[in-house]
Design an enzyme around this catalytic site. Structure first.
Site, mmCIF file in Angstrom:
data_model
loop_
_atom_site.group_PDB
_atom_site.id
_atom_site.type_symbol
_atom_site.label_atom_id
_atom_site.label_comp_id
_atom_site.label_asym_id
_atom_site.label_seq_id
_atom_site.Cartn_x
_atom_site.Cartn_y
_atom_site.Cartn_z
ATOM 1 C CE LYS A 1 39.694 34.297 36.961
ATOM 2 N NZ LYS A 1 40.433 35.383 36.364
ATOM 3 C CD GLN B 1 39.669 38.692 35.022
ATOM 4 O OE1 GLN B 1 39.549 37.918 35.983
ATOM 5 N NE2 GLN B 1 40.033 38.273 33.821
ATOM 6 C CG ASP C 1 46.406 35.258 37.536
ATOM 7 O OD1 ASP C 1 45.736 34.232 37.294
ATOM 8 O OD2 ASP C 1 45.989 36.411 37.339
#
Ligand code: NDP
Length: 283
Positions: A51, A95, A118
Site C-alpha cells: 500500500k 490492517q 476500505d
C-alpha cells in the site's frame, strides 16, 4: 486468455498519478492515507508495504503507523479517534486481521464513514445495499473493473459467486446484481457446487482453498475471477482457488494468482482515497 490485474493496475495508477498532480495543484496538498499496522505478522507487513509503494507511485501521502501487538483496544480506538479529527488525513485503514483481544467490528465502526477507504464501515455497507452513494470495498470494486477489462458485458449474464463473506462474496454479488447480472451465491453448504458453477457466464471464486474449482466445473467460454490467496501445499507457492492452467483451456478469460485481483485491490484503495479527498475538498 489471462486478464492481468497487474497491467490494468499499472495503467490505472498512471492515470491516477496525473489526476493527483492536478489535485495537488488545485488544493495545495495531495490526498493523505493513514495506515495502522498492529504487530508484525509477515502477511500484514507485506500488504502494508504494498500500500505504501502504490501510494508513492500515485503521489498520495502515506503515513504508516506501527503499534505493538499488545496495544489495548482502547488505545487503538483512541488513535483512530485522533486520526478522525485530523483534518490533514483523508483516508484511514487499519490492517486486518487484528490480535484476538481487539474487537475488529468496534475498530471498523470507529473509523469515520467519510475516511473509511476500505468500505467496511456499516454505514458504507448499508448504503451499498440501498444503492446510495458510498465507498465500495476495494476487492469487489477491483473485480468489476477486471470484468470490464475482459470486455464482459455483465448485464443479462448469469453470475455465480462462490463465497459469502462481508468483504468479498456478498459485496461482489451486490455489484454484479446492480450491473444487471442474474446472481447466485454459493457457499460451504451448497450441495453439488459443480452443478451451480457450470451455469455461470461469470464465475467469481472467493473461498480460500486451492483446487476448489476444477476444469469440469466451468462452463466453456466463461470468465473466471479467482480471488483466493493460498499456499500450494505441494510447492509452497502462492495460488488461488481455481486450477488455473486446466480452467484456462475451458474459460474465455481467467485472472491469475498472483497478479490478478490482488493488485486491483490496492489500486482501488488508491482510488477510494482520492475520492475521499475530493469529497472533502468539494464540501
Ligand atoms: P472467508 O473465509 O471469510 O469466506 C470464505 C467463503 O467460502 C465462505 O462464505 C464459505 O462459506 C465459503 N466456502 C468455504 N468452503 C467452501 C466450499 N467447499 N464450497 C463453497 N464455498 C465454500 O474468506 P474471504 O472472503 O475473506 O476470502 C476468501 C479468499 O479470498 C481468501 O483466500 C482470501 O485470502 C482471499 N482474498 C483476497 C483478496 C485479494 O485482494 N486478492 C482480498 C480479500 C480476500 P460459508 O459462508 O458457508 O462458511
Amino acid at each position: 486468455m489471462r486478464i492481468s490485474g497487474k497491467d490494468l493496475s499499472s495503467r490505472l495508477k498512471e492515470e491516477m498519478a496525473v489526476k493527483v498532480a492536478g489535485l495537488k495543484e488545485k488544493y495545495g496538498r495531495e490526498p493523505h492515507l493513514a495506515v495502522i499496522l498492529v504487530g508484525e505478522d509477515p502477511g500484514s507487513v507485506s500488504y502494508v508495504t504494498g500500500k505504501a509503494k502504490a501510494s508513492e507511485v500515485v503521489g498520495i501521502k502515506n503515513t504508516t503507523i506501527r503499534r505493538s501487538v499488545d496495544i489495548s483496544e482502547g488505545e487503538l480506538l483512541d488513535l483512530i479517534g485522533t486520526l478522525n479529527r485530523d483534518d490533514s488525513i483523508d483516508g484511514i485503514l487499519v490492517q486486518l486481521p487484528l490480535p484476538s483481544h481487539i474487537d475488529e467490528n468496534k475498530v471498523i465502526e470507529t473509523i469515520s464513514k467519510e475516511k473509511d477507504v476500505d468500505g467496511f464501515h456499516p454505514l458504507n455497507v448499508a448504503a451499498l445495499w440501498q444503492k446510495r452513494p458510498c465507498t465500495v470495498a476495494c476487492t469487489p470494486k477491483g473485480i468489476i473493473k477486471l470484468l470490464r477489462e475482459a470486455g464482459e458485458d455483465i448485464a443479462g449474464k448469469r453470475a455465480v459467486v462462490v463465497g459469502r463473506s462481508n468483504i468479498v462474496g456478498l459485496p461482489v454479488a451486490k455489484l454484479l446484481l446492480d450491473a444487471n447480472a442474474t446472481v447466485t451465491i454459493a457457499h460451504s453448504k451448497t450441495v453439488d457446487l459443480g452443478s451451480v458453477t457450470r451455469q455461470a457466464d461469470i464465475l467469481v471464486v472467493a473461498v480460500g482453498r486451492p483446487h476448489t474449482i476444477t476444469a469440469d466445473m466451468v462452463k466453456p467460454g466463461a470468465v473466471v475471477i479467482d480471488v483466493g490467496v493460498n499456499r500450494n501445499p505441494d510447492t509452497g507457492k502462492l495460488c488461488g482457488d481455481v486450477d488455473t492452467e486446466a480452467v484456462e483451456a475451458v474459460a474465455r478469460c481467467i485472472t491469475p494468482v498472483p497478479g490478478g485481483v490482488g493488485p486491483m485491490t490496492i489500486t482501488c484503495l488508491m482510488e477510494n482515497t482520492i475520492e475521499a479527498f475530493e469529497r472533502k475538498m468539494q464540501l
